[in-house]
Write a protein that holds these residues in place. Structure first.
Motif, PDB file in Angstrom:
ATOM      1  N   ASP A  63       0.847  -1.189   0.000  1.00 51.86           N
ATOM      2  CA  ASP A  63       0.000   0.000   0.000  1.00 51.86           C
ATOM      3  C   ASP A  63       0.886   1.243   0.000  1.00 51.86           C
ATOM      4  O   ASP A  63       1.542   1.547   0.994  1.00 51.86           O
ATOM      5  N   ILE A  64       0.934   1.953  -1.120  1.00 53.34           N
ATOM      6  CA  ILE A  64       1.706   3.193  -1.200  1.00 53.34           C
ATOM      7  C   ILE A  64       0.803   4.410  -0.965  1.00 53.34           C
ATOM      8  O   ILE A  64       1.183   5.538  -1.231  1.00 53.34           O
ATOM      9  N   GLU A  65      -0.397   4.139  -0.452  1.00 54.84           N
ATOM     10  CA  GLU A  65      -1.376   5.182  -0.133  1.00 54.84           C
ATOM     11  C   GLU A  65      -1.750   6.005  -1.364  1.00 54.84           C
ATOM     12  O   GLU A  65      -1.969   7.215  -1.284  1.00 54.84           O
ATOM     13  N   PHE A  66      -1.831   5.323  -2.493  1.00 56.98           N
ATOM     14  CA  PHE A  66      -2.249   5.985  -3.729  1.00 56.98           C
ATOM     15  C   PHE A  66      -3.755   6.197  -3.689  1.00 56.98           C
ATOM     16  O   PHE A  66      -4.523   5.266  -3.496  1.00 56.98           O
ATOM     17  N   ARG A  67      -4.168   7.441  -3.845  1.00 56.68           N
ATOM     18  CA  ARG A  67      -5.597   7.747  -3.837  1.00 56.68           C
ATOM     19  C   ARG A  67      -5.877   8.887  -4.809  1.00 56.68           C
ATOM     20  O   ARG A  67      -5.077   9.805  -4.966  1.00 56.68           O
ATOM     21  N   ARG A  68      -7.013   8.809  -5.456  1.00 50.10           N
ATOM     22  CA  ARG A  68      -7.410   9.848  -6.401  1.00 50.10           C
ATOM     23  C   ARG A  68      -7.936  11.056  -5.635  1.00 50.10           C
ATOM     24  O   ARG A  68      -8.669  10.922  -4.653  1.00 50.10           O
ATOM     25  N   SER A  69      -7.574  12.233  -6.086  1.00 48.34           N
ATOM     26  CA  SER A  69      -8.086  13.466  -5.481  1.00 48.34           C
ATOM     27  C   SER A  69      -7.946  14.597  -6.480  1.00 48.34           C
ATOM     28  O   SER A  69      -7.119  14.549  -7.395  1.00 48.34           O
ATOM     29  N   GLY A  70      -8.752  15.624  -6.288  1.00 49.78           N
ATOM     30  CA  GLY A  70      -8.730  16.756  -7.199  1.00 49.78           C
ATOM     31  C   GLY A  70      -7.548  17.675  -6.961  1.00 49.78           C
ATOM     32  O   GLY A  70      -6.896  17.632  -5.914  1.00 49.78           O
ATOM     33  N   SER A  71      -7.283  18.512  -7.945  1.00 49.62           N
ATOM     34  CA  SER A  71      -6.204  19.488  -7.852  1.00 49.62           C
ATOM     35  C   SER A  71      -6.690  20.820  -8.398  1.00 49.62           C
ATOM     36  O   SER A  71      -7.223  20.887  -9.509  1.00 49.62           O
ATOM     37  N   LEU A  72      -6.523  21.866  -7.603  1.00 48.77           N
ATOM     38  CA  LEU A  72      -6.898  23.221  -8.000  1.00 48.77           C
ATOM     39  C   LEU A  72      -5.650  24.092  -8.110  1.00 48.77           C
ATOM     40  O   LEU A  72      -4.848  24.157  -7.172  1.00 48.77           O
ATOM     41  N   ILE A  73      -5.481  24.746  -9.244  1.00 46.89           N
ATOM     42  CA  ILE A  73      -4.465  25.788  -9.390  1.00 46.89           C
ATOM     43  C   ILE A  73      -5.220  27.110  -9.470  1.00 46.89           C
ATOM     44  O   ILE A  73      -6.009  27.332 -10.393  1.00 46.89           O
ATOM     45  N   VAL A  74      -4.994  27.974  -8.499  1.00 47.29           N
ATOM     46  CA  VAL A  74      -5.836  29.152  -8.309  1.00 47.29           C
ATOM     47  C   VAL A  74      -5.109  30.434  -8.716  1.00 47.29           C
ATOM     48  O   VAL A  74      -3.973  30.684  -8.295  1.00 47.29           O
ATOM     49  N   ALA A  75      -5.786  31.233  -9.526  1.00 48.44           N
ATOM     50  CA  ALA A  75      -5.285  32.554  -9.915  1.00 48.44           C
ATOM     51  C   ALA A  75      -5.948  33.612  -9.044  1.00 48.44           C
ATOM     52  O   ALA A  75      -7.160  33.562  -8.810  1.00 48.44           O
ATOM     53  N   THR A  76      -5.149  34.571  -8.580  1.00 49.78           N
ATOM     54  CA  THR A  76      -5.676  35.586  -7.664  1.00 49.78           C
ATOM     55  C   THR A  76      -5.789  36.967  -8.301  1.00 49.78           C
ATOM     56  O   THR A  76      -6.211  37.912  -7.636  1.00 49.78           O
ATOM     57  N   ASN A  77      -5.393  37.094  -9.564  1.00 51.85           N
ATOM     58  CA  ASN A  77      -5.597  38.357 -10.275  1.00 51.85           C
ATOM     59  C   ASN A  77      -5.852  38.042 -11.742  1.00 51.85           C
ATOM     60  O   ASN A  77      -5.658  36.910 -12.200  1.00 51.85           O
ATOM     61  N   HIS A  78      -6.280  39.039 -12.487  1.00 51.87           N
ATOM     62  CA  HIS A  78      -6.716  38.799 -13.862  1.00 51.87           C
ATOM     63  C   HIS A  78      -5.554  38.433 -14.787  1.00 51.87           C
ATOM     64  O   HIS A  78      -5.733  37.649 -15.724  1.00 51.87           O
ATOM     65  N   GLN A  79      -4.372  38.967 -14.527  1.00 50.12           N
ATOM     66  CA  GLN A  79      -3.226  38.593 -15.355  1.00 50.12           C
ATOM     67  C   GLN A  79      -2.882  37.113 -15.165  1.00 50.12           C
ATOM     68  O   GLN A  79      -2.664  36.386 -16.137  1.00 50.12           O
ATOM     69  N   GLU A  80      -2.836  36.668 -13.906  1.00 48.89           N
ATOM     70  CA  GLU A  80      -2.579  35.250 -13.636  1.00 48.89           C
ATOM     71  C   GLU A  80      -3.638  34.368 -14.288  1.00 48.89           C
ATOM     72  O   GLU A  80      -3.325  33.322 -14.859  1.00 48.89           O
ATOM     73  N   TRP A  81      -4.890  34.801 -14.207  1.00 54.56           N
ATOM     74  CA  TRP A  81      -5.989  34.006 -14.741  1.00 54.56           C
ATOM     75  C   TRP A  81      -5.890  33.895 -16.263  1.00 54.56           C
ATOM     76  O   TRP A  81      -6.082  32.822 -16.836  1.00 54.56           O
ATOM     77  N   THR A  82      -5.554  34.996 -16.917  1.00 53.31           N
ATOM     78  CA  THR A  82      -5.385  34.968 -18.374  1.00 53.31           C
ATOM     79  C   THR A  82      -4.253  34.026 -18.772  1.00 53.31           C
ATOM     80  O   THR A  82      -4.395  33.199 -19.680  1.00 53.31           O
ATOM     81  N   GLU A  83      -3.121  34.136 -18.075  1.00 55.31           N
ATOM     82  CA  GLU A  83      -1.969  33.286 -18.388  1.00 55.31           C
ATOM     83  C   GLU A  83      -2.263  31.821 -18.084  1.00 55.31           C
ATOM     84  O   GLU A  83      -1.868  30.925 -18.844  1.00 55.31           O
ATOM     85  N   LEU A  84      -2.958  31.564 -16.976  1.00 52.15           N
ATOM     86  CA  LEU A  84      -3.290  30.189 -16.613  1.00 52.15           C
ATOM     87  C   LEU A  84      -4.216  29.561 -17.652  1.00 52.15           C
ATOM     88  O   LEU A  84      -4.015  28.411 -18.070  1.00 52.15           O
ATOM     89  N   GLN A  85      -5.216  30.316 -18.096  1.00 57.16           N
ATOM     90  CA  GLN A  85      -6.132  29.789 -19.113  1.00 57.16           C
ATOM     91  C   GLN A  85      -5.394  29.474 -20.413  1.00 57.16           C
ATOM     92  O   GLN A  85      -5.620  28.420 -21.028  1.00 57.16           O
ATOM     93  N   GLU A  86      -4.509  30.368 -20.824  1.00 61.47           N
ATOM     94  CA  GLU A  86      -3.760  30.146 -22.064  1.00 61.47           C
ATOM     95  C   GLU A  86      -2.901  28.887 -21.962  1.00 61.47           C
ATOM     96  O   GLU A  86      -2.839  28.081 -22.895  1.00 61.47           O
ATOM     97  N   GLU A  87      -2.237  28.725 -20.822  1.00 60.79           N
ATOM     98  CA  GLU A  87      -1.361  27.566 -20.637  1.00 60.79           C
ATOM     99  C   GLU A  87      -2.165  26.272 -20.570  1.00 60.79           C
ATOM    100  O   GLU A  87      -1.799  25.260 -21.184  1.00 60.79           O
ATOM    101  N   GLN A  88      -3.276  26.290 -19.848  1.00 59.01           N
ATOM    102  CA  GLN A  88      -4.052  25.065 -19.687  1.00 59.01           C
ATOM    103  C   GLN A  88      -4.798  24.685 -20.961  1.00 59.01           C
ATOM    104  O   GLN A  88      -5.055  23.508 -21.202  1.00 59.01           O
ATOM    105  N   GLN A  89      -5.141  25.665 -21.789  1.00 55.92           N
ATOM    106  CA  GLN A  89      -5.787  25.345 -23.065  1.00 55.92           C
ATOM    107  C   GLN A  89      -4.863  24.499 -23.944  1.00 55.92           C
ATOM    108  O   GLN A  89      -5.324  23.606 -24.669  1.00 55.92           O
ATOM    109  N   LYS A  90      -3.566  24.754 -23.881  1.00 60.36           N
ATOM    110  CA  LYS A  90      -2.605  23.941 -24.641  1.00 60.36           C
ATOM    111  C   LYS A  90      -2.667  22.489 -24.179  1.00 60.36           C
ATOM    112  O   LYS A  90      -2.597  21.558 -24.988  1.00 60.36           O
TER     113      LYS A  90
END
Length: 388
Positions: free
Chosen positions: A83-110
């Motif tokens: 048992d390596i304690e492998f378990r499925r769970s969600g992951s959130l990458i959070v943007a706190t301003n509009h520039q971060e959000w724009t860049e994050l969306q562009e990167e994740q769309q790729k």
């Protein structure tokens, strides 16, 4: 001192990649010796959260290997019979301003176009996924279903299986240098004697650059000091692994200087893992054992960030903190392949270690055996220089 050893393969480093390589090489029948300067899992591999991340993979070969690593991890626990304690769970990458959000969306769309299942969330949808998060600080987030594992259990599982196949593991045995003749490493010089080697695998994380300079090779593998803490047990308070988009922005800029970028998750046992402060490291610090102690003046900044984003969690009592050197590269691609002397193989500088571990171990074994199913040329491309 030990009697002079003979090995088909000598592995330097007892973290994720050294352990995985030992397992796959020993399974293929190679006489393998692994040397570790301290205790196995004692460096960055043991100091991370065991997060199996897909969202932060770089498009190209790194993403291809991350996807292959993900598929291997899904069946690895059964293969290792522990048992390596492998378990499925969600992951959130959070943007706190509009520039971060724009860049994050562009990167994740790729990455979405490359086949990753990533959702882009705004407003209340983010706090619906993570109710304790202070929504006033959030502009948007990317979400993916990923996983978590216990790094210690994974590393020891690999090494126990390797040992059962004849691999010898020498802890508290630093590699001091190499004897080279006719363009090949003949022996690895350690604190306990010399080991004759057919192939040498350097998987020493932040120490890799210093080690390979001994054969005249300069690989630009830098490192940062990552600092984190763990709290008392409090149950599964968070639904997801939480990280800030600013963390990935700091990696893009080379992680110069000092920065605090919050990431946190809950362990299987119910402890809250909180990271991380990041400070650029210099090679001389690696020899200073005092450098591994947490810097108490840094931890309040980490707690302040936790209080801002998760006010309900700040009352939890911290029970331990740690600081480890984490290898990184300026182009965010690892070094994986033969470099320098014709029988020296390097595996270091991985951006996401846990997800790459099983596939990197297989690749190392394939390269030693003489045939690899992946084209690794993207990781070469004039990325090294010969030291003066």
């Amino acid at each position: 001192m030990v009697e002079k050893l003979l090995a088909d393969v000598v592995i330097i480093g007892g973290g994720y990649f050294g352990a995985a390589a030992a397992y796959h090489l020993a399974t293929k029948g190679f006489k393998t010796v692994l040397v570790e300067q301290g205790e196995v899992a004692g460096g960055a591999s043991g100091g991370n959260f065991g997060r199996v991340q897909l969202q932060d993979a770089e498009p190209g070969l790194s993403l291809e290997l991350s996807l292959a690593g993900w598929q291997r991890l899904l069946r690895l626990q059964e293969e290792l019979d522990i048992d390596i304690e492998f378990r499925r769970s969600g992951s959130l990458i959070v943007a706190t301003n509009h520039q971060e959000w724009t860049e994050l969306q562009e990167e994740q769309q790729k990455k979405i176009k490359a086949g990753l299942n990533i959702e882009l969330l705004e407003g209340r949808e983010v706090t619906r996924r993570e109710p304790l998060l202070n929504g006033e600080l959030v502009v948007g987030a990317s979400y993916s279903l990923e996983a978590q594992l216990n790094p210690f259990k994974l590393i020891y599982a690999f090494l126990n299986k390797a040992a059962a196949q004849g691999c010898e593991v020498l802890e508290n045995t630093p590699a001091l240098g190499f004897e080279v003749a006719n363009g090949k490493i003949k022996e690895v010089i350690t604190s306990r004697g010399k080991i004759a080697a057919g192939t040498v695998v350097v998987a020493a994380g932040a120490w890799t650059r210093t080690l390979v300079k001994a054969v005249g090779l300069d690989l630009p593998i830098d490192f940062i000091w990552g600092e984190a803490l763990v709290t008392e047990k409090a149950g599964p308070l968070l639904r997801n692994y939480f990280s800030l988009a600013s963390f990935f922005a700091s990696e893009q800029s080379g992680a110069d200087g000092y920065q605090v970028s919050l990431c946190c998750t809950c362990s299987t046992a119910g402890n809250l893992l909180v990271g991380e402060t990041m400070t650029a490291g210099s090679p001389g610090e690696l020899a200073d054992e005092a450098g591994y102690r947490s810097r108490q003046e840094n931890l309040p900044f980490l707690v302040q960030e936790l209080a801002r984003f998760f006010p309900a969690l700040v009352s939890l009592k911290a029970i331990r903190s740690w600081r480890v050197p984490v290898a990184c590269t300026r182009d965010h691609r690892p070094y994986l392949g033969f470099w320098g002397p014709e029988n020296m193989l390097v595996a270091a500088g991985f951006k996401s270690s846990a997800i790459m571990t099983p596939i990197a171990g297989e690749i190392i074994a394939e390269l030693v055996a003489g045939s690899c199913r992946f084209d690794l040329s993207e990781f070469k491309e004039a990325r090294a220089r010969w030291a003066n």
